[in-house]
Design a protein around this motif. Sequence first.
Motif, PDB file in Angstrom:
ATOM      1  N   ILE A 112       0.868  -1.173   0.000  1.00 15.02           N
ATOM      2  CA  ILE A 112       0.000   0.000   0.000  1.00 15.02           C
ATOM      3  C   ILE A 112       0.905   1.222   0.000  1.00 15.02           C
ATOM      4  O   ILE A 112       1.637   1.463   0.956  1.00 15.02           O
ATOM      5  CB  ILE A 112      -0.923   0.012   1.228  1.00 15.02           C
ATOM      6  CG1 ILE A 112      -1.839  -1.206   1.202  1.00 15.02           C
ATOM      7  CG2 ILE A 112      -1.742   1.289   1.273  1.00 15.02           C
ATOM      8  CD1 ILE A 112      -2.722  -1.323   2.419  1.00 15.02           C
ATOM      9  N   PHE A 113       0.883   1.962  -1.098  1.00 14.21           N
ATOM     10  CA  PHE A 113       1.746   3.123  -1.227  1.00 14.21           C
ATOM     11  C   PHE A 113       1.009   4.385  -0.797  1.00 14.21           C
ATOM     12  O   PHE A 113      -0.196   4.516  -1.003  1.00 14.21           O
ATOM     13  CB  PHE A 113       2.210   3.276  -2.679  1.00 14.21           C
ATOM     14  CG  PHE A 113       3.040   2.116  -3.184  1.00 14.21           C
ATOM     15  CD1 PHE A 113       4.271   1.835  -2.626  1.00 14.21           C
ATOM     16  CD2 PHE A 113       2.578   1.314  -4.217  1.00 14.21           C
ATOM     17  CE1 PHE A 113       5.034   0.781  -3.088  1.00 14.21           C
ATOM     18  CE2 PHE A 113       3.332   0.258  -4.688  1.00 14.21           C
ATOM     19  CZ  PHE A 113       4.567  -0.014  -4.119  1.00 14.21           C
ATOM     20  N   GLN A 114       1.759   5.312  -0.220  1.00 13.46           N
ATOM     21  CA  GLN A 114       1.174   6.601   0.132  1.00 13.46           C
ATOM     22  C   GLN A 114       0.722   7.338  -1.125  1.00 13.46           C
ATOM     23  O   GLN A 114      -0.312   7.997  -1.135  1.00 13.46           O
ATOM     24  CB  GLN A 114       2.199   7.451   0.899  1.00 13.46           C
ATOM     25  CG  GLN A 114       2.573   6.886   2.257  1.00 13.46           C
ATOM     26  CD  GLN A 114       1.384   6.821   3.196  1.00 13.46           C
ATOM     27  OE1 GLN A 114       0.614   7.777   3.296  1.00 13.46           O
ATOM     28  NE2 GLN A 114       1.215   5.705   3.868  1.00 13.46           N
ATOM     29  N   ILE A 115       1.519   7.237  -2.167  1.00 17.30           N
ATOM     30  CA  ILE A 115       1.141   7.778  -3.476  1.00 17.30           C
ATOM     31  C   ILE A 115       0.798   6.585  -4.349  1.00 17.30           C
ATOM     32  O   ILE A 115       1.664   5.773  -4.680  1.00 17.30           O
ATOM     33  CB  ILE A 115       2.291   8.600  -4.087  1.00 17.30           C
ATOM     34  CG1 ILE A 115       2.615   9.783  -3.176  1.00 17.30           C
ATOM     35  CG2 ILE A 115       1.937   9.074  -5.492  1.00 17.30           C
ATOM     36  CD1 ILE A 115       3.873  10.527  -3.547  1.00 17.30           C
ATOM     37  N   SER A 116      -0.457   6.453  -4.699  1.00 11.63           N
ATOM     38  CA  SER A 116      -0.913   5.266  -5.425  1.00 11.63           C
ATOM     39  C   SER A 116      -0.289   5.204  -6.815  1.00 11.63           C
ATOM     40  O   SER A 116       0.191   6.208  -7.355  1.00 11.63           O
ATOM     41  CB  SER A 116      -2.436   5.283  -5.551  1.00 11.63           C
ATOM     42  OG  SER A 116      -2.853   6.319  -6.427  1.00 11.63           O
ATOM     43  N   ASN A 117      -0.309   4.008  -7.394  1.00  9.87           N
ATOM     44  CA  ASN A 117       0.177   3.860  -8.765  1.00  9.87           C
ATOM     45  C   ASN A 117      -0.563   4.791  -9.716  1.00  9.87           C
ATOM     46  O   ASN A 117       0.031   5.393 -10.617  1.00  9.87           O
ATOM     47  CB  ASN A 117      -0.009   2.409  -9.228  1.00  9.87           C
ATOM     48  CG  ASN A 117       1.079   1.496  -8.694  1.00  9.87           C
ATOM     49  OD1 ASN A 117       1.993   1.939  -8.000  1.00  9.87           O
ATOM     50  ND2 ASN A 117       0.982   0.215  -9.004  1.00  9.87           N
ATOM     51  N   GLU A 118      -1.879   4.902  -9.514  1.00  2.00           N
ATOM     52  CA  GLU A 118      -2.681   5.746 -10.396  1.00  2.00           C
ATOM     53  C   GLU A 118      -2.252   7.208 -10.308  1.00  2.00           C
ATOM     54  O   GLU A 118      -2.115   7.897 -11.328  1.00  2.00           O
ATOM     55  CB  GLU A 118      -4.169   5.619 -10.045  1.00  2.00           C
ATOM     56  CG  GLU A 118      -4.781   4.258 -10.336  1.00  2.00           C
ATOM     57  CD  GLU A 118      -4.392   3.192  -9.323  1.00  2.00           C
ATOM     58  OE1 GLU A 118      -3.841   3.560  -8.249  1.00  2.00           O
ATOM     59  OE2 GLU A 118      -4.618   2.006  -9.602  1.00  2.00           O
ATOM     60  N   ASP A 119      -2.033   7.693  -9.077  1.00  2.00           N
ATOM     61  CA  ASP A 119      -1.624   9.089  -8.903  1.00  2.00           C
ATOM     62  C   ASP A 119      -0.219   9.330  -9.456  1.00  2.00           C
ATOM     63  O   ASP A 119       0.058  10.391 -10.036  1.00  2.00           O
ATOM     64  CB  ASP A 119      -1.667   9.471  -7.423  1.00  2.00           C
ATOM     65  CG  ASP A 119      -3.088   9.600  -6.900  1.00  2.00           C
ATOM     66  OD1 ASP A 119      -4.014   9.707  -7.727  1.00  2.00           O
ATOM     67  OD2 ASP A 119      -3.275   9.583  -5.667  1.00  2.00           O
ATOM     68  N   GLY A 158       7.024   9.190  -4.835  1.00  2.82           N
ATOM     69  CA  GLY A 158       6.515   7.932  -5.382  1.00  2.82           C
ATOM     70  C   GLY A 158       7.629   6.993  -5.792  1.00  2.82           C
ATOM     71  O   GLY A 158       7.561   5.779  -5.562  1.00  2.82           O
ATOM     72  N   PHE A 159       8.675   7.541  -6.397  1.00  4.09           N
ATOM     73  CA  PHE A 159       9.823   6.718  -6.779  1.00  4.09           C
ATOM     74  C   PHE A 159      10.526   6.160  -5.545  1.00  4.09           C
ATOM     75  O   PHE A 159      10.944   5.000  -5.519  1.00  4.09           O
ATOM     76  CB  PHE A 159      10.817   7.554  -7.592  1.00  4.09           C
ATOM     77  CG  PHE A 159      10.399   7.796  -9.019  1.00  4.09           C
ATOM     78  CD1 PHE A 159       9.297   7.163  -9.562  1.00  4.09           C
ATOM     79  CD2 PHE A 159      11.120   8.673  -9.826  1.00  4.09           C
ATOM     80  CE1 PHE A 159       8.911   7.385 -10.872  1.00  4.09           C
ATOM     81  CE2 PHE A 159      10.747   8.898 -11.140  1.00  4.09           C
ATOM     82  CZ  PHE A 159       9.642   8.257 -11.662  1.00  4.09           C
ATOM     83  N   ALA A 160      10.678   6.997  -4.527  1.00  4.90           N
ATOM     84  CA  ALA A 160      11.422   6.590  -3.333  1.00  4.90           C
ATOM     85  C   ALA A 160      10.771   5.397  -2.644  1.00  4.90           C
ATOM     86  O   ALA A 160      11.458   4.449  -2.239  1.00  4.90           O
ATOM     87  CB  ALA A 160      11.537   7.766  -2.364  1.00  4.90           C
ATOM     88  N   LYS A 165      14.873   4.327  -9.354  1.00  3.36           N
ATOM     89  CA  LYS A 165      15.847   5.389  -9.574  1.00  3.36           C
ATOM     90  C   LYS A 165      15.226   6.476 -10.440  1.00  3.36           C
ATOM     91  O   LYS A 165      14.655   6.203 -11.494  1.00  3.36           O
ATOM     92  CB  LYS A 165      17.098   4.833 -10.256  1.00  3.36           C
ATOM     93  CG  LYS A 165      18.182   5.881 -10.473  1.00  3.36           C
ATOM     94  CD  LYS A 165      19.404   5.280 -11.150  1.00  3.36           C
ATOM     95  CE  LYS A 165      20.479   6.345 -11.382  1.00  3.36           C
ATOM     96  NZ  LYS A 165      21.676   5.776 -12.055  1.00  3.36           N
ATOM     97  N   ASN A 166      15.342   7.706  -9.991  1.00  2.00           N
ATOM     98  CA  ASN A 166      14.763   8.824 -10.731  1.00  2.00           C
ATOM     99  C   ASN A 166      15.726   9.265 -11.828  1.00  2.00           C
ATOM    100  O   ASN A 166      16.766   9.869 -11.566  1.00  2.00           O
ATOM    101  CB  ASN A 166      14.474   9.989  -9.785  1.00  2.00           C
ATOM    102  CG  ASN A 166      13.690  11.100 -10.472  1.00  2.00           C
ATOM    103  OD1 ASN A 166      13.371  11.008 -11.652  1.00  2.00           O
ATOM    104  ND2 ASN A 166      13.379  12.150  -9.729  1.00  2.00           N
TER     105      ASN A 166
END
Length: 353
Positions: A112-119, A158-160, A165-166
């Motif tokens: 469960i990500f704080q920033i969803s895949n969709e966002d 989101g990457f972190a 890697k950004n």
Amino acid sequence: MEKIIKRDSGKIIITIGNLLKLGSHLIEFDVFSKSQVELEMSGYDNWDGGTYSFSMFCRVPIELYSKVQNEIPELEETIKNKAQHVFKSYERCWVGQVLITPQIDNLPLRKIFQISNEDLLLALEQQKNLMVSVSTGGPKIQLVNGEYVQRNKTIEEGFAERNIKNTIVFADLWRWHGKWSDGSLPAYRDRREFLAQLFDPIIECVRKIPSESTPVIFEEPTGWNRVDRSMREIRARLALAETEEQFQGIGLLCRETLMSLAQAVFVKEKHTILDGTDVSNTDAKRMLEAFIACELSGASNEVARKMAKASVDLANTLTHRRTADFRLAAFSAEVTNSVVNVFSILEGRRDPS
């Protein structure tokens, strides 16, 4: 006999399910109907011509199992009782045990990500489009650079959390301007192709990452057994109700749930009844209002106090209506669930462990 039971296992399982449903064992029916059910011979005794014992394994989806795990023994006993009735049709056969277990999940864990895949995908697409726009005759950088920088923070977060890697090395649009104006990307098409090569692999990478939607807040049990069982019963009845009488029954059960909740939280020595009435243990509204006044006292809690009281008032009003249909029953169930969650929060039952 084992072959006969195996042959008839489908019919046996359906009959047990129907007995549970018709007997109003709705929680048991919900568990049983959503399970992977298997019958296996588990014993043989040669006494009196031979008797065969069977075990029934009910493998329940893990989300459902987590909600009923505190009541597994009672559920197993009820299902076993119904199974024994069915097994009377098979000479010298009986059910030795019913075991309810969680289904073994072979799917990878989904974070469960704080920033969803969709966002995150939306932010990447918007960032790419903005970079294309400013480098192909679109808006001036000074007008949209703040938007770019702010969105870049979301992308980096989101990457972190995904350990990506950004590779988008442009911290702001001025740096992107430095790149496209250095002569290496002279044409608009060159700039579009450069950005496609930069963004598209990352976007595809994010799309492939499994993720879990944020779960419904506080769907898990409160720990008040009577309240939790009533809420599961409400959900089960709502899924099956068709007649006005059945919808009215849901309203009555919501009212009983509020009574159980009030009895669980109300402490006479601590929670003073607001109008001084000597209340009975079925006066849910007064007991809950006394609890709110005590636990949410003070000017700083005025808004929260009004919200909690309004929830109790609404639930009390809905559950006393004589007419009923699906919408009213569903509304009553949802409001009752909300009240239960509000009070479980105030009691500290939702605090992180």
